[in-house]
Design a protein around this motif. Structure first.
Motif, PDB file in Angstrom:
ATOM      1  N   ILE A  88      -5.199 -15.341   2.055  1.00  0.00           N
ATOM      2  CA  ILE A  88      -5.552 -15.333   3.702  1.00  0.00           C
ATOM      3  C   ILE A  88      -7.244 -15.034   3.250  1.00  0.00           C
ATOM      4  CG2 ILE A  88      -5.965 -12.518   4.748  1.00  0.00           C
ATOM      5  CD1 ILE A  88      -3.336 -12.303   3.581  1.00  0.00           C
ATOM      6  N   ARG A 119      -2.460  -6.811   4.781  1.00  0.00           N
ATOM      7  CA  ARG A 119      -2.645  -7.611   4.023  1.00  0.00           C
ATOM      8  C   ARG A 119      -3.629  -8.425   5.259  1.00  0.00           C
ATOM      9  NH1 ARG A 119       2.169 -10.710   1.677  1.00  0.00           N
ATOM     10  NH2 ARG A 119       3.158  -8.654   2.018  1.00  0.00           N
TER      11      ARG A 119
ATOM     12  N   HIS B 274      -1.234 -11.153  -5.301  1.00  0.00           N
ATOM     13  CA  HIS B 274      -1.875 -12.775  -5.004  1.00  0.00           C
ATOM     14  C   HIS B 274       0.202 -12.318  -3.799  1.00  0.00           C
ATOM     15  CE1 HIS B 274      -0.902 -16.315  -4.086  1.00  0.00           C
ATOM     16  NE2 HIS B 274       0.428 -16.196  -4.134  1.00  0.00           N
ATOM     17  N   ALA B 275       0.833 -11.504  -4.196  1.00  0.00           N
ATOM     18  CA  ALA B 275       2.703 -11.442  -3.091  1.00  0.00           C
ATOM     19  C   ALA B 275       1.467 -10.257  -2.276  1.00  0.00           C
ATOM     20  CB  ALA B 275       3.591 -11.220  -3.968  1.00  0.00           C
ATOM     21  N   LEU B 276       0.845  -9.487  -2.480  1.00  0.00           N
ATOM     22  CA  LEU B 276       0.951  -8.723  -1.936  1.00  0.00           C
ATOM     23  C   LEU B 276      -0.568  -9.051  -0.708  1.00  0.00           C
ATOM     24  CD1 LEU B 276       0.988  -5.016  -4.103  1.00  0.00           C
ATOM     25  CD2 LEU B 276       2.253  -5.676  -2.086  1.00  0.00           C
ATOM     26  N   ASN B 277      -0.962  -9.113  -1.098  1.00  0.00           N
ATOM     27  CA  ASN B 277      -2.527  -9.863   0.121  1.00  0.00           C
ATOM     28  C   ASN B 277      -1.648 -11.232   0.138  1.00  0.00           C
ATOM     29  OD1 ASN B 277      -4.277  -7.285  -0.361  1.00  0.00           O
ATOM     30  ND2 ASN B 277      -3.320  -7.475  -2.835  1.00  0.00           N
TER      31      ASN B 277
END
Lengths: 232, 292
Positions: A88, A119, B274-277
């Motif tokens: 992102i 996020r 990485h999974a959270l963001n």
């Protein structure tokens, strides 16, 4: 196939039958009049997609593009721009014309609570919709909370719509302090509008385990303004 | 122990550029440590310079001691920085519960099977005539009301309770479990699992002296462990050795203490952050890495 043909086939040698030119036609379908599908044809070296097979063109005349083309390996950036990326991108550090505001960490540290962003760098504000329900015992009508709740529900019935709630998630710290501040802010905001019909009590539900606040009514924009003021 | 603490405080107040990387520490530190005899050859204290990705807006990194299994004496090697998104979340007990229930039930297969009426012996014959005998009237001997008869809507065949909990809930469950363990003083960080001897008594006495609990979960980054560690934990009841890919909420809560290596911590934080963001669809998830 008819009996006559079957008898002929039995007496012919197999080499004669397997000759490409001597394909017999069945009664239902059509044998292909084209060698496509035979082993000798399919086992030829494969041609690139841009080159059409000779049989589909008019005797070797390949189609020509009007503008001409050349194949290069430059310009990957235009393809990369369109591809999906799991990463992102970081948002700008200034406010955008859409109304998005970056969080202010210095201002956010003052309060005993903190509302995090998701996020995608947006507020965790959602709408919850429920059907209208007005269930309470008649003998409990003197209870204060039930009466103010009843006013909220009757307004929704009058407006002929489903119940609307605003949900605020990702809260850490003192939730009850946030709940108090939010309620005072929203009541002040309601008074500012000077609309008698909208003067309903602000009711909220605090869930300490799930760390969210559910406010009765559609106050998403005002809650977003509240969060912007606090610097979250 | 106290002298090393004061040294640590002084070092932290100094400029952060004097901190060295843990893996490449060859030069002596600016402040000489105490000339006490210890089997560790490196100069103390070490501050592991961990660069945290996706820094949190509000909360600074947490700190924890870096310990060692190489000697019995409980000497801290230094301090480790921990990311608050993983180690300082508001604990979601409901998601912890869902994770544990999922881990219990997704493997469950119910083998109960009651054959229906067409899998029973033939029903042609009446057991006794309709009238004449003093008994109740019956058409077949295997009707449901009989003992040993068929069941109409009974369990049919193996039923599986398999389901996959959503990815966000599994991640939040892991973060909550780690937070809870850390804030209850049940997590210890260790430089590596290199033990001086293979004797299980060495590790048992070490953990008893440090009050590390009857059951310990040792986590390393790969699934190939040093021989001494493997032998000692295999012979001890309650010691479990596990790679990072085996980390799960049930094991974290089942074992009293968690012991992580720095390499395991790096891997866990990298994957969880990485999974959270980031946003991975099912199709675009990253390919599994070559190493385990």
């Amino acid at each position: 196939m008819s009996l006559i043909l079957q008898n002929i086939l039995r007496r012919c040698p197999s080499s004669l039958i397997n000759n490409v030119s001597l394909r017999l036609w069945s009664s239902n379908g059509q044998f292909p009049s084209h060698p496509m599908g035979t082993e000798e044809y399919e086992n030829q070296p494969r041609k690139s997609l841009t080159e059409l097979p000779d049989e589909l063109t008019e005797r070797g005349n390949k189609p020509e593009f009007i503008s001409g083309y050349e194949s290069t390996k430059d310009g990957w950036q235009w393809v990369d721009n369109i591809l999906f990326k799991s990463e992102i991108p970081q948002p700008p550090k200034h406010a955008t014309p859409s109304g998005w505001v970056p969080p202010d960490p210095i201002l956010a540290r003052q309060w005993p609570y903190f509302v995090d962003r998701d996020r995608f760098h947006s507020y965790a504000l959602y709408v919850r919709i429920l059907p209208v329900m007005l269930e309470y015992w008649l003998h409990e009508q003197h209870r204060y909370y039930l009466n103010i709740f009843r006013r909220r529900v009757e307004y929704d019935i009058y407006a002929q719509r489903t119940r609307r709630f605003s949900l605020l998630e990702l809260i850490s710290g003192d939730i009850w302090a946030l709940d108090n501040d939010l309620k005072t802010y929203l009541t002040k905001r309601v008074e500012l509008t000077a609309d008698k019909s909208k003067e309903l009590p602000i009711l909220s539900q605090v869930d300490e385990i799930k760390r969210h606040i559910l406010v009765d009514g559609e106050y998403e924009e005002w809650i977003a303004d509240f969060l912007k003021e606090k610097g979250f | 122990m106290i002298k090393s603490l004061s040294l640590v405080k002084i070092l932290r107040q100094c400029s952060i550029r004097s901190i060295r990387h843990f893996e490449t520490s060859t030069q002596p530190p600016p402040f000489s440590s105490d000339p006490t005899s210890n089997p560790i050859s490196q100069q103390l204290p070490l501050i592991v310079n961990r660069q945290l990705e996706y820094p949190h807006v509000r909360y600074p990194p947490l700190q924890a001691w870096l310990e060692t299994l190489g000697q019995k004496r409980d000497e801290k090697l230094g301090i480790v920085d921990l990311h608050p998104s993983i180690w300082q979340t508001s604990p979601r007990l409901d998601i912890l519960y869902e994770n544990i229930e999922w881990q219990k039930t997704y493997k469950k297969i119910d083998w109960a099977y009651t054959p229906p009426h067409h899998e029973y012996p033939s029903m042609r014959g009446k057991p006794w005539p309709q009238k004449g005998t003093g008994r109740a009237r019956h058409s077949s001997r295997y009707d449901p009301q009989w003992k040993g008869g068929y069941k109409v809507n009974g369990p049919k065949g193996p039923t599986s309770f398999f389901y996959v909990l959503p990815k966000e809930k599994r991640i939040e469950g892991l973060c909550t479990a780690l937070t809870v363990k850390l804030h209850q003083n049940d997590v210890h960080f260790v430089d590596s699992f290199d033990l001086p001897t293979h004797q299980p008594t060495y590790l048992q006495e070490l953990t008893e002296d440090r009050f590390w609990g009857p059951s310990i979960l040792f986590i390393d980054d790969t699934d190939i462990m040093p021989h001494n560690m493997m032998f000692a934990s295999a012979k001890t009841e309650g010691f479990t050795v596990m790679p990072v890919y085996g980390l799960n909420v049930y094991s974290i809560l089942k074992h009293t203490t968690l012991v992580l290596t720095i390499r395991a911590l790096n891997k866990i934080e990298k994957k969880l952050l990485h999974a959270l963001n980031s946003y991975d669809t099912q199709k675009d998830q990253p390919a599994p890495p070559d190493e385990p």
